[in-house]
Design a protein around this motif. Structure first.
Motif, short mmCIF file in Angstrom:
data_model
loop_
_atom_site.label_atom_id
_atom_site.label_comp_id
_atom_site.label_asym_id
_atom_site.label_seq_id
_atom_site.Cartn_x
_atom_site.Cartn_y
_atom_site.Cartn_z
N ASP A 86 47.44 27.60 30.85
CA ASP A 86 46.63 28.23 31.90
C ASP A 86 46.87 29.74 31.95
OD1 ASP A 86 45.67 25.75 32.53
OD2 ASP A 86 47.00 25.45 34.26
N PHE A 87 48.13 30.13 31.81
CA PHE A 87 48.48 31.54 31.83
C PHE A 87 47.79 32.28 30.68
CE2 PHE A 87 51.39 34.82 30.15
CZ PHE A 87 51.39 35.70 31.21
N THR A 88 47.80 31.68 29.48
CA THR A 88 47.14 32.28 28.32
C THR A 88 45.64 32.38 28.55
OG1 THR A 88 48.83 31.38 26.84
CG2 THR A 88 46.75 32.06 25.83
N GLY A 89 45.07 31.36 29.18
CA GLY A 89 43.63 31.39 29.47
C GLY A 89 43.26 32.53 30.40
N VAL A 90 44.10 32.79 31.40
CA VAL A 90 43.83 33.90 32.33
C VAL A 90 43.93 35.24 31.60
CG1 VAL A 90 44.71 35.12 34.37
CG2 VAL A 90 44.53 32.62 34.37
N LEU A 91 44.91 35.37 30.70
CA LEU A 91 45.03 36.60 29.92
C LEU A 91 43.78 36.84 29.08
CD1 LEU A 91 48.71 36.48 28.58
CD2 LEU A 91 47.81 37.91 30.40
N VAL A 92 43.35 35.81 28.37
CA VAL A 92 42.17 35.93 27.51
C VAL A 92 40.93 36.27 28.34
CG1 VAL A 92 40.61 34.64 25.99
CG2 VAL A 92 43.10 34.41 25.73
N GLN A 93 40.82 35.64 29.51
CA GLN A 93 39.67 35.88 30.37
C GLN A 93 39.65 37.33 30.88
OE1 GLN A 93 37.21 33.74 30.78
NE2 GLN A 93 36.10 35.29 31.94
N TYR A 94 40.82 37.93 31.04
CA TYR A 94 40.90 39.31 31.52
C TYR A 94 40.19 40.27 30.56
CZ TYR A 94 42.97 43.84 32.70
OH TYR A 94 43.15 45.16 33.02
N ALA A 95 40.25 39.97 29.26
CA ALA A 95 39.61 40.83 28.26
C ALA A 95 38.30 40.26 27.74
CB ALA A 95 40.56 41.07 27.09
N ALA A 96 37.77 39.24 28.43
CA ALA A 96 36.54 38.58 27.96
C ALA A 96 35.31 39.42 28.29
CB ALA A 96 36.41 37.20 28.59
N LEU A 97 34.24 39.14 27.55
CA LEU A 97 32.96 39.82 27.81
C LEU A 97 32.34 39.26 29.09
CD1 LEU A 97 33.49 40.25 24.73
CD2 LEU A 97 31.01 40.21 24.44
N PRO A 98 31.59 40.07 29.81
CA PRO A 98 30.86 39.54 30.96
C PRO A 98 29.78 38.58 30.51
CG PRO A 98 30.13 41.76 30.49
CD PRO A 98 31.30 41.50 29.59
N HIS A 99 29.46 37.61 31.34
CA HIS A 99 28.42 36.65 31.01
C HIS A 99 27.05 37.31 31.03
CE1 HIS A 99 30.73 32.64 31.83
NE2 HIS A 99 31.18 33.31 30.80
N CYS A 100 26.23 36.90 30.05
CA CYS A 100 24.86 37.40 29.95
C CYS A 100 23.91 36.21 30.05
CB CYS A 100 24.65 38.13 28.63
SG CYS A 100 25.75 39.53 28.37
N GLU A 101 22.70 36.47 30.51
CA GLU A 101 21.70 35.41 30.61
C GLU A 101 20.97 35.21 29.29
OE1 GLU A 101 21.24 33.31 33.01
OE2 GLU A 101 22.90 34.23 34.09
N THR A 102 20.81 36.28 28.50
CA THR A 102 20.12 36.19 27.21
C THR A 102 20.89 37.01 26.19
OG1 THR A 102 18.73 38.15 27.57
CG2 THR A 102 17.88 36.02 28.36
N GLU A 103 20.67 36.67 24.91
CA GLU A 103 21.34 37.40 23.84
C GLU A 103 20.86 38.85 23.78
OE1 GLU A 103 22.30 36.86 19.11
OE2 GLU A 103 20.29 36.47 19.87
N SER A 104 19.62 39.10 24.18
CA SER A 104 19.07 40.45 24.12
C SER A 104 19.64 41.34 25.20
CB SER A 104 17.54 40.39 24.25
OG SER A 104 17.17 39.80 25.49
N GLU A 105 20.30 40.75 26.19
CA GLU A 105 20.93 41.54 27.25
C GLU A 105 22.19 42.19 26.69
OE1 GLU A 105 23.06 40.92 31.61
OE2 GLU A 105 21.75 39.36 30.79
N GLU A 106 22.12 43.47 26.37
CA GLU A 106 23.21 44.16 25.71
C GLU A 106 24.27 44.59 26.72
OE1 GLU A 106 21.68 47.37 23.48
OE2 GLU A 106 20.50 46.11 22.11
N LEU A 107 25.51 44.69 26.23
CA LEU A 107 26.58 45.17 27.08
C LEU A 107 26.35 46.63 27.43
CD1 LEU A 107 29.78 43.70 25.38
CD2 LEU A 107 28.70 42.94 27.49
N SER A 108 26.66 46.98 28.66
CA SER A 108 26.53 48.38 29.06
C SER A 108 27.60 49.21 28.38
CB SER A 108 26.67 48.48 30.58
OG SER A 108 27.97 48.10 30.98
N GLU A 109 27.37 50.52 28.34
CA GLU A 109 28.35 51.41 27.71
C GLU A 109 29.69 51.35 28.44
OE1 GLU A 109 26.94 55.36 27.28
OE2 GLU A 109 25.20 54.80 26.07
#
Length: 469
Positions: A86-109
C-alpha cells in the motif's frame, strides 16, 4: 541523523523514545509507513510532500533492518507485506499522471513540468527501499527471514516496474533526470531480485520452475486500466503495456499468454472509437513480433499469418470508413505494417490500392494527416513491392496527378508548409514509380503540359521529368 530524529522530523509520535537506531523504537514500522501515507494524502499537512519524501529517504537509509523487516518473520507481522505494498502504491500515485477523459486530452504544460520532479523523488525513495530489501537477506540474523523478505520484494517489484516503465521512455511527462532516475531504479530492482537481465526479471530463470518472474503480476496490475471503460484515463498505461510486451517474448509465448493478448486486442479492432484504435494497433504490431517470424523472412511466403489477418481487417475497415478521425488513425498506422510485411505486402495490393486512391481523394482538414500518411504508405508500398507496380501504374499516376492538381488549386485553410509537404511526397512517389516503370511513366506524363495550365502542377511534373532524364 538517527532514527528518532527522522521520526520527529516526520511529525510522527511513538509510545517511547529510542536512544539509537539499533534499538527498536516504540513506534512499529507498519504504523510509521501508514502515517507517512496519511501525510502524503493529506492536503492540510504543515509539511510539504517533498519534505516528507526526503525524510522517508533518510528513514530507509538509516533505520535498522531488524526494525524495517524483521516482523515479516512472525505471524503478528503478516500484514506488514500489505502495508509495504500500500505504501508503494501511494508513492507511485504521487508521481502519476492526472486522469484524462480522452486520449486527445493532452497534459498541460504545468503538469509536464511538475511530474518529472515528483518522479525523481519517488524513484529515490523506492531505490533506497529496494536496496535495503536486497541487503536484508544478508544482514538479518534470523535465517527464517530470508524467504519472507524475498516474498515482500516480489510483491513490490511489479508496481516498481510499472512506475519505471512509465517514466523512462522519453514521453511528454519525463525529462533527462526523471528518465535516469527510473532507469537506475529498474537496474537496482533487477540486481536485487538476483537477475542478470530485465527479461529474466520478467520471465524468471529457466532453470527454476518455481520462479516465473513478475510478468504475470505486471499484466494483472495493468489489466484494470486496459479495459474499454478505463483505458483513456491514464495516458501512460498504453506505453507501459506496449514497452513491456517487447521485453519478454519467450514468457508471452509460454502458456499461450501472447495468444490471449492477441485475441483480446484483435477484438478491439471492431470498435468505432478512434482513440482506442490508436492504442490497439501499435500494441498489436509489437505483439505480432512475438507471435510471428518476420514475414519477409518466412520460409513459405504464400502462407498467411496473423499479420495478414490484422491488415486484412484494417484495410476492410479503411475502405468503408467515412469518419475523418478514424481515417486519420488508420492512415497513421498503415505504414508501420507495410514496413513490417515487406515484400509480402503484395498479398494485399488490390485492396491497398483502393484504400490509397480513396484516401488521397478526400481532404481531411488543414493538417492533412490522413493524406500525408497515405502518401507515406504508398512510398513504402512502391519500395517493397516494386515488381508489381507496372500493372498499377495508370491508376496510381492518375491519383497522384489529381492530388497535385487539387492541392495546387484549392482554397482551403491548409498551411503552406503542409501543402508543400503533400506536393513533395506526391512528387517523390512519382519518382519512385519512374524507377520501377521508366518508359511507362514518361508516356503517362507526356500529355500533362498540353492539358494543364496550372504553373505549380507543371513545376512538380518538371521535377519528375528531370529525375527521369
Amino acid at each position: 541523523m538517527d532514527l528518532p530524529e527522522i521520526l520527529n522530523r516526520l511529525q510522527l509520535s511513538g509510545e517511547t523514545d529510542a536512544p539509537s537506531p539499533s534499538l527498536l523504537p516504540g513506534l512499529p514500522v507498519a504504523k510509521v509507513l501508514s502515517q507517512i501515507q496519511e501525510l502524503l494524502q493529506d492536503e492540510k499537512t504543515s509539511k510539504t510532500k517533498e519534505d516528507v519524501l526526503q525524510d522517508t529517504m533518510r528513514l530507509f537509509e538509516s533505520a535498522d533492518s531488524q526494525w524495517l523487516f524483521s516482523n515479516c518473520c512472525h505471524s503478528e507481522g503478516s500484514d506488514l507485506g500489505k502495508v509495504y505494498v500500500d505504501f508503494t502504491g501511494v508513492l507511485v500515485q504521487y508521481a502519476a499522471l492526472p486522469h484524462c477523459e480522452t486520449e486527445s486530452e493532452e497534459l498541460s504544460e504545468s503538469w509536464c513540468s511538475i511530474i518529472p520532479g515528483k518522479a525523481c523523488t519517488v524513484a529515490g525513495v523506492l531505490l533506497r527501499l529496494v536496496r535495503r530489501l536486497g541487503a536484508a537477506n544478508v544482514v538479518l540474523p534470523c535465517s527464517s527471514t530470508a524467504d519472507p523478505v524475498r516474498s515482500l520484494l516480489c510483491k513490490l517489484l511489479p508496481p516498481v516496474f510499472v512506475f519505471c516503465a512509465a517514466h523512462m521512455q522519453g514521453l511528454p511527462w519525463t525529462n533527462v533526470q526523471s528518465e535516469l532516475a527510473a532507469r537506475e531504479l529498474l537496474a537496482a530492482s533487477v540486481q536485487t531480485a538476483g537477475c542478470e537481465t530485465l527479461t529474466e526479471l520478467l520471465c524468471g530463470k529457466s532453470s527454476d520452475d518455481d520462479d516465473e518472474g513478475i510478468l504475470g503480476a505486471v499484466l494483472e496490475l495493468l489489466k484494470p486500466e486496459m479495459k474499454k471503460e478505463t483505458w483513456k484515463l491514464n495516458q501512460a498505461t498504453k506505453h507501459v503495456f506496449s514497452w513491456t510486451l517487447i521485453q519478454p517474448a519467450a514468457a508471452l509465448r509460454q502458456f499461450n499468454r501472447a495468444h490471449v493478448l492477441y485475441h483480446a486486442l484483435f477484438n478491439h479492432l471492431y470498435t468505432p472509437e478512434a482513440h482506442l484504435i490508436q492504442a490497439v494497433l501499435p500494441c498489436l504490431l509489437d505483439l505480432l513480433s512475438v507471435l510471428e517470424k518476420p514475414p519477409q523472412k518466412a520460409g513459405d511466403p504464400r502462407k498467411a499469418t496473423r499479420y495478414d489477418e490484422v491488415l486484412r481487417l484494417v484495410l476492410t475497415h479503411m475502405e468503408m470508413e467515412h469518419k475523418i478521425p478514424l481515417r486519420r488513425v488508420y492512415a497513421r498506422n498503415i505504414p508501420p505494417f507495410i514496413e513490417r510485411l515487406g515484400i509480402v505486402i503484395v498479398r494485399h495490393l488490390k485492396r491497398l490500392e483502393r484504400v490509397i486512391v480513396g484516401y488521397l481523394e478526400v481532404y481531411d482538414g488543414p493538417e492533412e494527416v490522413a493524406r500525408l500518411y497515405t502518401l507515406q504508405a504508398l512510398e513504402n508500398t512502391i519500395q517493397h513491392a516494386w515488381p508489381r507496380m507496372a500493372s498499377r501504374l495508370d491508376v496510381l499516376v492518375k491519383s497522384l496527378l489529381r492530388l497535385i492538381y487539387d492541392v495546387s488549386t484549392d482554397c482551403s485553410p491548409t498551411p503552406q508548409a503542409v501543402r508543400e509537404d503533400l506536393l513533395q511526397r506526391a512528387v517523390h512517389c512519382l519518382i519512385l514509380l519512374h524507377h520501377c516503370c521508366d518508359q511507362e511513366l514518361r508516356t503517362a506524363l507526356a500529355g500533362v503540359h498540353r492539358t494543364c495550365p496550372v504553373t505549380r502542377v507543371l513545376e512538380c511534373i518538371e521535377k519528375v521529368q528531370q529525375d527521369t532524364q
